[in-house]
Design a protein around this motif. Structure first.
Motif, PDB file in Angstrom:
ATOM      1  N   PRO A 375       7.168   9.017  12.176  1.00  0.00           N
ATOM      2  CA  PRO A 375       6.683  10.400  12.274  1.00  0.00           C
ATOM      3  C   PRO A 375       6.204  10.953  10.935  1.00  0.00           C
ATOM      4  O   PRO A 375       5.429  11.911  10.913  1.00  0.00           O
ATOM      5  CB  PRO A 375       7.901  11.167  12.793  1.00  0.00           C
ATOM      6  CG  PRO A 375       9.069  10.335  12.425  1.00  0.00           C
ATOM      7  CD  PRO A 375       8.612   8.916  12.473  1.00  0.00           C
ATOM      8  N   SER A 376       6.644  10.350   9.816  1.00  0.00           N
ATOM      9  CA  SER A 376       6.225  10.853   8.511  1.00  0.00           C
ATOM     10  C   SER A 376       4.803  10.452   8.156  1.00  0.00           C
ATOM     11  O   SER A 376       4.262  10.905   7.143  1.00  0.00           O
ATOM     12  CB  SER A 376       7.181  10.353   7.420  1.00  0.00           C
ATOM     13  OG  SER A 376       7.107   8.951   7.274  1.00  0.00           O
ATOM     14  N   GLU A 377       4.187   9.610   8.996  1.00  0.00           N
ATOM     15  CA  GLU A 377       2.802   9.211   8.752  1.00  0.00           C
ATOM     16  C   GLU A 377       1.821  10.155   9.427  1.00  0.00           C
ATOM     17  O   GLU A 377       0.607   9.939   9.377  1.00  0.00           O
ATOM     18  CB  GLU A 377       2.579   7.779   9.266  1.00  0.00           C
ATOM     19  CG  GLU A 377       3.407   6.728   8.547  1.00  0.00           C
ATOM     20  CD  GLU A 377       3.107   6.682   7.054  1.00  0.00           C
ATOM     21  OE1 GLU A 377       1.927   6.843   6.693  1.00  0.00           O
ATOM     22  OE2 GLU A 377       4.052   6.508   6.266  1.00  0.00           O
ATOM     23  N   GLY A 378       2.328  11.176  10.062  1.00  0.00           N
ATOM     24  CA  GLY A 378       1.452  12.118  10.741  1.00  0.00           C
ATOM     25  C   GLY A 378       0.706  13.017   9.776  1.00  0.00           C
ATOM     26  O   GLY A 378       0.823  12.916   8.544  1.00  0.00           O
ATOM     27  N   LYS A 379      -0.101  13.964  10.337  1.00  0.00           N
ATOM     28  CA  LYS A 379      -0.951  14.831   9.526  1.00  0.00           C
ATOM     29  C   LYS A 379      -0.403  16.252   9.410  1.00  0.00           C
ATOM     30  O   LYS A 379      -1.027  17.092   8.762  1.00  0.00           O
ATOM     31  CB  LYS A 379      -2.357  14.883  10.132  1.00  0.00           C
ATOM     32  CG  LYS A 379      -3.080  13.542  10.143  1.00  0.00           C
ATOM     33  CD  LYS A 379      -4.467  13.682  10.742  1.00  0.00           C
ATOM     34  CE  LYS A 379      -5.185  12.332  10.748  1.00  0.00           C
ATOM     35  NZ  LYS A 379      -6.551  12.436  11.344  1.00  0.00           N
ATOM     36  N   GLY A 380       0.719  16.508  10.030  1.00  0.00           N
ATOM     37  CA  GLY A 380       1.257  17.861  10.009  1.00  0.00           C
ATOM     38  C   GLY A 380       1.881  18.243   8.678  1.00  0.00           C
ATOM     39  O   GLY A 380       1.953  17.448   7.727  1.00  0.00           O
ATOM     40  N   PHE A 381       2.380  19.506   8.614  1.00  0.00           N
ATOM     41  CA  PHE A 381       2.982  20.030   7.387  1.00  0.00           C
ATOM     42  C   PHE A 381       4.231  19.258   7.002  1.00  0.00           C
ATOM     43  O   PHE A 381       4.386  18.831   5.848  1.00  0.00           O
ATOM     44  CB  PHE A 381       3.315  21.521   7.586  1.00  0.00           C
ATOM     45  CG  PHE A 381       4.047  22.129   6.417  1.00  0.00           C
ATOM     46  CD1 PHE A 381       3.376  22.473   5.261  1.00  0.00           C
ATOM     47  CD2 PHE A 381       5.423  22.349   6.472  1.00  0.00           C
ATOM     48  CE1 PHE A 381       4.049  23.029   4.175  1.00  0.00           C
ATOM     49  CE2 PHE A 381       6.108  22.911   5.403  1.00  0.00           C
ATOM     50  CZ  PHE A 381       5.421  23.256   4.251  1.00  0.00           C
ATOM     51  N   TRP A 382       5.137  19.066   7.957  1.00  0.00           N
ATOM     52  CA  TRP A 382       6.412  18.436   7.618  1.00  0.00           C
ATOM     53  C   TRP A 382       6.280  16.953   7.295  1.00  0.00           C
ATOM     54  O   TRP A 382       6.985  16.462   6.399  1.00  0.00           O
ATOM     55  CB  TRP A 382       7.442  18.686   8.722  1.00  0.00           C
ATOM     56  CG  TRP A 382       7.908  20.105   8.678  1.00  0.00           C
ATOM     57  CD1 TRP A 382       7.605  21.106   9.541  1.00  0.00           C
ATOM     58  CD2 TRP A 382       8.697  20.705   7.651  1.00  0.00           C
ATOM     59  NE1 TRP A 382       8.164  22.290   9.143  1.00  0.00           N
ATOM     60  CE2 TRP A 382       8.845  22.081   7.980  1.00  0.00           C
ATOM     61  CE3 TRP A 382       9.302  20.230   6.482  1.00  0.00           C
ATOM     62  CZ2 TRP A 382       9.565  22.968   7.185  1.00  0.00           C
ATOM     63  CZ3 TRP A 382      10.028  21.107   5.691  1.00  0.00           C
ATOM     64  CH2 TRP A 382      10.159  22.449   6.046  1.00  0.00           C
TER      65      TRP A 382
END
Length: 729
Positions: A375-382
């Motif tokens: 999930p840390s490879e996503g484009k969101g803020f977190w």
């Protein structure tokens, strides 16, 4: 569940919902009754060992009748005509029936002594610019209730209304114990209504933004409200049985705790449920998986807060001790409702249960069910924050800690020496205006004098020692005639009243007995008279305030270390480590210091508060550390779960990315619900609202997002010592 028994699912759901609706129905009937079992007098909260409590018990032997002083002050007196207006007001008021009293009693009937025996006298000030009238109301009458109304409040309202009807431009105000008690009662009247409405409205707006669904927010709010009714049932039963002493402040805080905690637990469960709906086709299966994986962090969070609140039972102040079980019952109700009622509501649609998320319904994705995407490879803020912390952990935690240390540097500027009764309101009340007039034109402490009890042989020495104290306007012995209501000196050369070898010295302070300055004067009086005889007792309203301050200081030294130890033990069991729990506890202590420092800046420069109740920092610590550690629990329980598979660095990064949004939402919800306490016009609740609000936001955006993940990433697998086997860096 086998297909042949699938019919049980909807039956179980309906039974769960029906059971909770039953609780809600019973609790709803009790909702407005909590005010009937409240006790808001400071003297009721002090321990039996307090000096003022012992003095009050001794005073009953000297003056068996008990009354609540009501002081009506009139400003702007310019001559005999104005004094005649005040005298006419006295005649009118004693003959006026108390509004709402079913027994038809007049104001004169409930005075001590009754107006038929002794009319209240108009006493002009020495400067001739003001006058006062004493309405000493029978304490038993003040404690009576008529329906849901306090007879004390009805008496005060009647006196004020009679003055309003007078044809005069003079300013009149009711103060003293009766006036302050009436204003406090009116302030707490908003707890059952406006406080809850504001809190729920704020939470609804936030949930609508978070979920972007017209259905789901109302299911969460329904769960919160029904959980609250369950808590109310239990708390009312305990207060009614005199197991706990409930006050209005404890009731308001309990309401906020239940709404905030239920919503927080719901946010965590719903977030996990939504994840699982993407991975499995059946909503029942998705809920089962989400429930199992959410149970441990939610249970740990609830247990931490419950145990932290129960530590308040160690408090010698009954108001704090009552908040412990009341709050713990509230959190218990929130925990049970979030894990039983909410799942049932979410699943009531059966195979169409995804509809509660409409219009953004999570669809089953067969490909996602078989993958373990980072999930840390996503484009969101977190995900971006998670990658940044993982890449630069040392820089992150050092900068975060430095910011908290800077705010903590303002902690010594926090004023917690206490508040006078006239300073407890955030708005200008009638009793406060009356106290200002009283202090400007009279010896303001005359309505509630300091009472000193000493053996007869030490009476003269004690009287002289009292008269030496700066701030004492006058002091004299209690004589038989004065005990019957006559003014001091009415009978020349009268001997002191002696009871069991003891005499009473009555001392009047230059400032109002309810002021903070009067408490300081009492402290000096105690020092002086106890040099004469160490068994001397000093009591009165100002002494009660002083003892409240001293008792709170004692409580702080015991409760704070105990709470820290309890939280550390819970974290050790949850995370199966020692280092990570110690890191979390130290981070939350630093967060508390920063919250108090920032609050001190706001109180002193923005709000202009004159000080704070001595219990504010203590209760702020209980709430901030117990509630603030929740977010670290939510993060670190997921971090351990991920670390067992991916290692500490990757596990912490993934945990921060996947929990960032939901924990941030939970923090904002909790801060917003506590902010709702600000609608009650009391400085105590306003300060709790600010401290917990800013503290929770600091925990959410700094401690949980930067400080703790930075430190854990820096330490690597050492974070899980001594049970780090199977976990890589």
């Amino acid at each position: 569940m086998s297909p042949s028994r699938a019919w049980l699912r909807p039956v179980i759901l309906v039974l769960i919902i029906a059971a909770w609706l039953g609780v809600g129905a019973m609790g709803g009937q009790t909702f407005g009754k909590l005010s009937e079992v409240q006790e808001n007098e400071a003297s009721a909260f002090l321990p039996e060992s307090a000096e003022s409590t012992q003095a009050a018990q001794l005073q009953q032997q000297f003056s068996p009748s008990t009354s609540v002083p009501g002081i009506f002050v009139v400003d702007g007196i310019s001559g005999e005509e104005d004094l005649a207006t005040v005298s006419q007001f006295v005649d009118d008021v004693v003959n006026t029936s108390i509004e709402g009293d079913t027994e038809g009693r007049t104001i004169g009937d409930v005075l001590l002594p009754p107006a038929s025996e002794q009319m209240p006298q108009v006493i002009p000030s020495e400067d001739g610019e003001a006058a006062l009238v004493g309405f000493s109301v029978d304490a038993a009458v003040v404690e009576e209730t008529v329906g849901e109304e306090s007879l004390g409040l009805l008496t005060a309202d009647t006196i004020r209304n009679v003055w309003t009807e007078q044809d005069t431009e003079l300013d009149g105000h009711l103060t003293g114990g009766l006036g302050v008690l009436a204003d406090l009662t009116e302030a707490f009247a908003g707890i059952d209504g406006i406080l809850l409405v504001v809190a729920l409205a704020v939470v609804l707006v936030i949930l609508l933004i978070v979920y972007r669904s017209p259905v789901l927010p109302f299911l969460v709010l329904a769960t919160s409200m029904i959980a609250l009714t369950g808590a109310i049932l239990a708390v009312y039963a305990m207060a009614n049985a005199d197991i706990i002493t409930l006050n209005g402040q404890s009731q308001g805080i309990m309401f906020i705790l239940v709404v905030g905690a239920t919503t927080d637990y719901a946010l965590l469960l719903v977030a996990r449920y939504r994840e699982e709906l993407l991975r499995v086709p059946s909503p029942y299966q998705a809920m089962a998986r989400a429930w199992r994986r959410s149970l441990e962090p939610i249970a740990a969070s609830a247990i931490t807060v419950i145990l932290g609140l129960l530590v308040l039972l160690l408090s010698d102040l009954k108001s704090n001790a009552a908040l412990g079980p009341a709050g713990a019952l509230g959190i218990t109700a929130a925990f049970i409702a979030a894990l039983t009622l909410l799942p049932a509501l979410l699943l009531i649609g059966g195979k169409h249960a995804r509809g509660v998320f409409w219009p953004s319904m999570p669809r089953y994705n067969e490909e996602q069910s078989d993958t373990d995407a980072d999930p840390s490879e996503g484009k969101g803020f977190w995900p971006k924050v998670a990658r940044g912390v993982s890449a630069h952990p040392r820089r992150t935690w050092i900068l975060a800690a430095a910011g908290l240390v800077v705010l903590s540097a303002f902690l010594p500027t926090f004023k917690n020496s206490g508040l006078g009764e006239q300073e407890v309101f955030t708005t200008e009340t009638d009793s406060v205006l009356g106290t200002e007039v009283l202090e400007a034109h009279f010896d303001a402490g005359a309505s509630s004098p300091v009472r000193i009890f000493v053996p007869e042989q030490d009476g003269e020495a004690a009287l002289a020692a009292t008269q030496e104290v700066d701030g004492i306007a006058e002091a004299s012995f209690l004589t038989p005639s004065v005990a019957q209501g006559a003014p001091a000196g009415a009978v020349p050369n009268e001997e002191p009243l002696v009871v069991d070898g003891m005499v009473e010295v009555v001392a009047v302070t230059e400032v109002a007995s309810s002021s903070n300055e009067a408490s300081d004067i009492v402290a000096e009086v105690r020092d002086n008279v106890q040099e004469v005889n160490e068994e001397a007792l000093v009591g009165g309203k100002a002494a009660e305030q002083l003892d409240t301050r001293l008792t709170t200081q004692r409580d702080t030294l015991i409760i704070i270390p105990t709470i820290l130890a309890v939280i550390l033990i819970v974290l050790v069991f949850l995370l199966r480590a020692i280092v990570a729990p110690v890191v979390i506890v130290l981070a939350n202590i630093l967060s508390y210091g920063a919250a108090i420092g920032l609050s001190a800046i706001l109180f002193n420069t923005v709000f202009g508060f004159p000080g704070s109740d001595p219990a504010v920092p203590l209760l702020g610590f209980v709430f901030l550390v117990a509630l603030g550690v929740d977010y670290s629990i939510f993060l670190m329980s997921r971090a351990r779960e991920e670390s067992l598979v991916h290692g500490t660095r990757a596990g912490t990064r993934r945990a921060l990315a996947v929990t960032g949004g939901v924990i941030t939402s939970a923090g904002i919800v909790l801060a917003a619900t506590f902010a709702a306490l600000g609608v009650i016009p009391l400085i105590f609740l306003a300060q709790i609202a600010v401290i917990v609000g800013v503290g929770v936001l600091i925990d959410t955006f700094v401690v949980r997002s930067l400080l703790v993940p930075g430190l854990v990433t820096e330490l690597g697998r050492k974070s899980w010592w001594p049970w780090q086997r199977g976990i890589e860096d």
